[in-house]
Design a protein around this motif. Structure first.
Motif, PDB file in Angstrom:
ATOM      1  N   VAL A 284       4.047  -1.194   3.647  1.00 37.80           N
ATOM      2  CA  VAL A 284       3.728   0.198   3.356  1.00 37.80           C
ATOM      3  C   VAL A 284       4.884   0.829   2.587  1.00 37.80           C
ATOM      4  N   THR A 285       4.598   1.304   1.374  1.00 42.20           N
ATOM      5  CA  THR A 285       5.643   1.902   0.536  1.00 42.20           C
ATOM      6  C   THR A 285       5.479   3.422   0.506  1.00 42.20           C
ATOM      7  N   HIS A 286       6.460   4.104  -0.053  1.00 39.17           N
ATOM      8  CA  HIS A 286       6.437   5.561  -0.175  1.00 39.17           C
ATOM      9  C   HIS A 286       6.268   6.266   1.174  1.00 39.17           C
ATOM     10  N   VAL A 287       6.883   5.711   2.208  1.00 37.99           N
ATOM     11  CA  VAL A 287       6.725   6.320   3.539  1.00 37.99           C
ATOM     12  C   VAL A 287       7.501   7.630   3.660  1.00 37.99           C
ATOM     13  N   ASP A 288       8.448   7.884   2.737  1.00 36.66           N
ATOM     14  CA  ASP A 288       9.232   9.119   2.833  1.00 36.66           C
ATOM     15  C   ASP A 288       8.547  10.311   2.188  1.00 36.66           C
ATOM     16  N   SER A 289       7.444  10.054   1.493  1.00 36.35           N
ATOM     17  CA  SER A 289       6.735  11.155   0.864  1.00 36.35           C
ATOM     18  C   SER A 289       6.182  12.095   1.940  1.00 36.35           C
ATOM     19  N   PRO A 290       6.219  13.411   1.674  1.00 31.29           N
ATOM     20  CA  PRO A 290       5.683  14.347   2.672  1.00 31.29           C
ATOM     21  C   PRO A 290       4.201  14.100   2.955  1.00 31.29           C
ATOM     22  N   GLU A 291       3.502  13.512   1.980  1.00 33.52           N
ATOM     23  CA  GLU A 291       2.074  13.282   2.200  1.00 33.52           C
ATOM     24  C   GLU A 291       1.783  11.917   2.811  1.00 33.52           C
ATOM     25  N   ALA A 292       2.836  11.205   3.172  1.00 30.94           N
ATOM     26  CA  ALA A 292       2.635   9.834   3.652  1.00 30.94           C
ATOM     27  C   ALA A 292       1.841   9.795   4.949  1.00 30.94           C
ATOM     28  N   TRP A 293       0.956   8.827   5.016  1.00 39.03           N
ATOM     29  CA  TRP A 293       0.223   8.595   6.252  1.00 39.03           C
ATOM     30  C   TRP A 293       1.064   7.709   7.156  1.00 39.03           C
ATOM     31  N   ASP A 294       0.803   7.854   8.421  1.00 38.53           N
ATOM     32  CA  ASP A 294       1.395   7.008   9.426  1.00 38.53           C
ATOM     33  C   ASP A 294       0.863   5.574   9.259  1.00 38.53           C
ATOM     34  N   PRO A 295       1.745   4.551   9.305  1.00 44.47           N
ATOM     35  CA  PRO A 295       1.282   3.165   9.118  1.00 44.47           C
ATOM     36  C   PRO A 295       0.119   2.790  10.042  1.00 44.47           C
ATOM     37  N   GLU A 296       0.184   3.309  11.250  1.00 48.11           N
ATOM     38  CA  GLU A 296      -0.885   3.055  12.222  1.00 48.11           C
ATOM     39  C   GLU A 296      -2.241   3.513  11.663  1.00 48.11           C
ATOM     40  N   ASN A 297      -2.236   4.721  11.104  1.00 47.94           N
ATOM     41  CA  ASN A 297      -3.483   5.265  10.566  1.00 47.94           C
ATOM     42  C   ASN A 297      -3.913   4.563   9.281  1.00 47.94           C
TER      43      ASN A 297
ATOM     44  N   VAL B 240       0.854  -1.181   0.000  1.00 50.21           N
ATOM     45  CA  VAL B 240       0.000   0.000   0.000  1.00 50.21           C
ATOM     46  C   VAL B 240       0.896   1.238   0.000  1.00 50.21           C
ATOM     47  N   ALA B 241       0.652   2.161  -0.933  1.00 47.80           N
ATOM     48  CA  ALA B 241       1.434   3.403  -0.968  1.00 47.80           C
ATOM     49  C   ALA B 241       0.897   4.353   0.101  1.00 47.80           C
ATOM     50  N   ALA B 242       1.804   4.747   1.017  1.00 51.31           N
ATOM     51  CA  ALA B 242       1.373   5.538   2.186  1.00 51.31           C
ATOM     52  C   ALA B 242       0.839   6.911   1.810  1.00 51.31           C
ATOM     53  N   HIS B 243       1.196   7.402   0.608  1.00 52.52           N
ATOM     54  CA  HIS B 243       0.820   8.782   0.277  1.00 52.52           C
ATOM     55  C   HIS B 243      -0.386   8.855  -0.658  1.00 52.52           C
ATOM     56  N   ARG B 244      -1.079   7.724  -0.836  1.00 49.80           N
ATOM     57  CA  ARG B 244      -2.272   7.784  -1.685  1.00 49.80           C
ATOM     58  C   ARG B 244      -3.489   7.254  -0.929  1.00 49.80           C
ATOM     59  N   PRO B 245      -3.963   8.072   0.035  1.00 53.65           N
ATOM     60  CA  PRO B 245      -5.030   7.608   0.925  1.00 53.65           C
ATOM     61  C   PRO B 245      -6.306   7.203   0.193  1.00 53.65           C
ATOM     62  N   HIS B 246      -6.546   7.802  -0.989  1.00 54.04           N
ATOM     63  CA  HIS B 246      -7.793   7.458  -1.670  1.00 54.04           C
ATOM     64  C   HIS B 246      -7.787   6.002  -2.151  1.00 54.04           C
ATOM     65  N   GLU B 247      -6.617   5.354  -2.086  1.00 52.40           N
ATOM     66  CA  GLU B 247      -6.562   3.953  -2.526  1.00 52.40           C
ATOM     67  C   GLU B 247      -6.698   2.958  -1.379  1.00 52.40           C
ATOM     68  N   PHE B 248      -6.746   3.462  -0.157  1.00 50.66           N
ATOM     69  CA  PHE B 248      -6.728   2.538   0.984  1.00 50.66           C
ATOM     70  C   PHE B 248      -7.914   1.571   0.961  1.00 50.66           C
ATOM     71  N   ARG B 249      -9.072   2.138   0.668  1.00 51.82           N
ATOM     72  CA  ARG B 249     -10.264   1.287   0.668  1.00 51.82           C
ATOM     73  C   ARG B 249     -10.179   0.227  -0.437  1.00 51.82           C
ATOM     74  N   TYR B 250      -9.606   0.643  -1.557  1.00 59.46           N
ATOM     75  CA  TYR B 250      -9.421  -0.299  -2.659  1.00 59.46           C
ATOM     76  C   TYR B 250      -8.438  -1.407  -2.260  1.00 59.46           C
ATOM     77  N   ALA B 251      -7.384  -1.016  -1.549  1.00 53.75           N
ATOM     78  CA  ALA B 251      -6.408  -2.006  -1.068  1.00 53.75           C
ATOM     79  C   ALA B 251      -7.102  -3.028  -0.168  1.00 53.75           C
ATOM     80  N   ARG B 252      -7.997  -2.499   0.656  1.00 51.13           N
ATOM     81  CA  ARG B 252      -8.726  -3.389   1.548  1.00 51.13           C
ATOM     82  C   ARG B 252      -9.606  -4.358   0.739  1.00 51.13           C
TER      83      ARG B 252
END
Lengths: 123, 179, 254
Positions: free
Chosen positions: B122-135, B92-104
């Motif tokens: 969790v990939t792309h964790v270094d992106s400034p827009e990355a979400w915290d893995p917990e979230n 799951v790319a950490a910086h593309r939250p709109h895909e989380f539901r699709y990943a699920r």
């Protein structure tokens, strides 16, 4: 340079209605999206397109790794009919579904003709 | 020959093909095609059948890695691949939250077909827009930390990082194995 | 930015206590004023004498100006209105401030769990255009993620759809059985998913295989689409020693 999809559709419709024992045809992009399709009602364009793309890419890979060269055609023969994938230039794949009654020689000839016609619209 | 088959799945652009290419010792068998759908905004090429990579670590032992296409129109490939798998990783790319539901949705597709060990990478964790893995875990519906799959950060371009992720998955499988 | 708007929702210990689209603390009093229950001026004067940490709603109630029913009504419309608005936003950002002070002047003193509010907000939603792309597919099924739906009060339709959460029936088929539009069923399913009661499972279209004469082995190999989570796996397992060797091999690379 928009592709004339109406023209593509009419070529497919013409092909399906004019060729004996052909049940459906679709023209799809190499990444599996429908460009035009005339398929039996129970089949979903998008799904058929994705399957065609997957099949062709595997076929091409086999051609490469098992030294069969470039792939002109992939042929699936079932006891209820045929599924034939033919590459149609760089940007499209042509799928034809035919019943088991189809005469293969005639079918191949008709496919070749349709591919040539489709190519003129695609460029 | 004893073979373990791992499936690498996840949304488009999560890093599945890269993940396999980074760790495979053979040239990866890929089935990339130029993307013409919305994928093209993310990258030029997209997997249409599967990627295959291999790691042979003994004369009679090998790890096989299968990467799935990301788009759901290829879900028949998800189905074919997961049926043969021993375990899988959901990238799951950490910086593309709109895909989380699709990943699920991909995960529930897999879980409905096979009850096999899985981890979330969790990939792309270094992106400034990355979400915290917990979230991300919560957004994916894994609300209970006790029951959710192991979560690990992955840099799909780095061999060490990919190896870490596979270790996590293998170790998770060891725990899940009936001994 | 064009048309940028802010919405604020306050939580206390996981419970939603107030919502507003302004930060001047006048939202609740404006609502009371609009209903003609009390002028903003009078209300401000009264709340000025309230204890500092007392929610305005409670204060007005203790002064005998509002009753419990009125407070419930205020809370409901305050929260519903804001939450419902949130679901119609095309693009947004959220920030979570764990140190925010509670806005006593916006609080009725009532609270509700976030899930309940979400559910209510989505029930009240008229315009689903923004959420349309997020709705579960008509061809997907639902599986329940909890043992019983008892924690939340479900509407009649939600409860009916909940009966189908075994992952075997597509939303289209549910719509057909209940004689309700597929879109409506998708919305109900979305609500159940968002509040964590169910999740979407894609059901693969099973290829028609009626007239194929199949070998028994082939039949065994056929995917079993209708099985629920946790179907048994008759897959060949890899040995523990294999796994241990693999881990030590990978550790050399990591």
């Amino acid at each position: 340079m928009a592709i004339n999809t109406a023209k593509l559709s009419s070529i497919l419709q013409g092909f399906v209605s004019a060729t004996n024992d052909v049940q459906g045809a679709a023209l799809v992009t190499p990444d599996g999206l429908p460009l035009a399709a005339t398929l039996p009602g129970s089949m979903d364009d998008e799904r058929v397109s994705a399957m065609s793309a997957a099949m062709l890419s595997l076929g091409e890979r086999i051609g490469q790794e098992l030294s069969r060269g470039g792939i002109d055609r992939i042929y699936v023969e079932g006891n209820q009919g045929y599924g034939i994938l033919t590459s149609c230039g760089e940007d499209a794949v042509f799928l034809v579904l035919a019943s088991e009654a189809a005469k293969q020689g005639i079918l191949m000839l008709e496919i070749k003709r349709a591919v040539n016609e489709l190519k003129t619209v695609l460029v | 020959m004893e073979i373990m088959r791992l499936v690498v799945t996840g949304p488009v652009g999560a890093g599945k093909s890269t993940f396999i290419r980074t760790v495979s010792e053979i040239e990866v068998v890929d089935t990339d095609r130029s993307a013409t759908d919305e994928t093209a905004e993310l990258k030029k090429k997209t997997t249409v059948a599967f990627d295959f990579g291999r790691l042979q670590f003994g004369p009679e032992t090998a790890l096989h890695l299968y990467g799935t296409p990301g788009q759901s129109r290829f879900d028949f490939m998800w189905d074919i691949l997961i049926r043969q798998a021993h375990a899988y990783v959901l990238l799951v790319a950490a910086h593309r939250p709109h895909e989380f539901r699709y990943a699920r949705r991909i995960a529930s597709f897999m879980n409905q077909r096979r009850n096999i060990p899985m981890i979330m990478g969790v990939t792309h964790v270094d992106s400034p827009e990355a979400w915290d893995p917990e979230n991300i875990a919560i957004a994916l519906g894994y609300l209970d930390p006790q029951t959710r799959p192991p979560i690990i950060n992955v840099n799909a371009n780095e061999e060490a990082s990919v190896a870490q992720a596979i270790i996590a998955l293998v170790q998770h499988s060891m725990q899940s194995c009936p001994t | 930015m064009n048309g940028e708007r802010n919405f604020y929702i306050w939580f206390r210990q996981g419970q939603l206590v107030a919502a507003a689209d302004r930060l001047d603390g006048q939202g609740l009093l404006a609502m009371i004023h609009r209903r003609g229950w009390l002028s903003t001026r009078a209300a401000t004067r009264i709340t000025e004498v309230c204890a500092v940490d007392q929610p305005a709603g409670l204060c007005l109630k203790s002064q005998g100006i509002l009753d419990a029913e009125q407070l419930k009504l205020l809370f409901r419309s305050q929260v519903l209105q804001q939450i419902c608005n949130l679901f119609t936003i095309q693009e947004g950002q959220f920030q979570f401030n764990s140190k925010a002070e509670l806005p006593n002047s916006e609080m009725t003193g009532l609270s509700a769990p976030a899930k309940e509010v979400t559910l209510a907000g989505l029930r009240a939603l008229q315009d689903w255009s923004i959420l349309r792309s997020k709705l579960p597919e008509p061809t997907s099924g639902l599986v329940s993620t909890v043992n019983h739906g008892g924690q939340l009060r479900l509407s009649q339709l939600e409860a009916q759809v909940w009966e189908f959460t075994k992952g075997t029936v597509s939303l289209e088929a549910i719509a057909q059985q209940l004689q309700i539009s597929t879109e409506k069923i998708q919305q109900v399913a979305f609500r159940l998913i968002v509040v964590g009661l169910a999740e979407e499972v894609p059901l693969i279209v099973e290829p028609p295989m009626s007239s194929f004469d199949m070998e028994p082995e082939f039949l065994l190999d056929q995917p079993v689409y209708v099985n629920a989570i946790g179907q048994s796996d008759n897959q060949d397992q890899v040995s523990q020693s294999f796994l241990q060797n693999l881990v030590s091999f990978l550790k050399g690379k990591a």
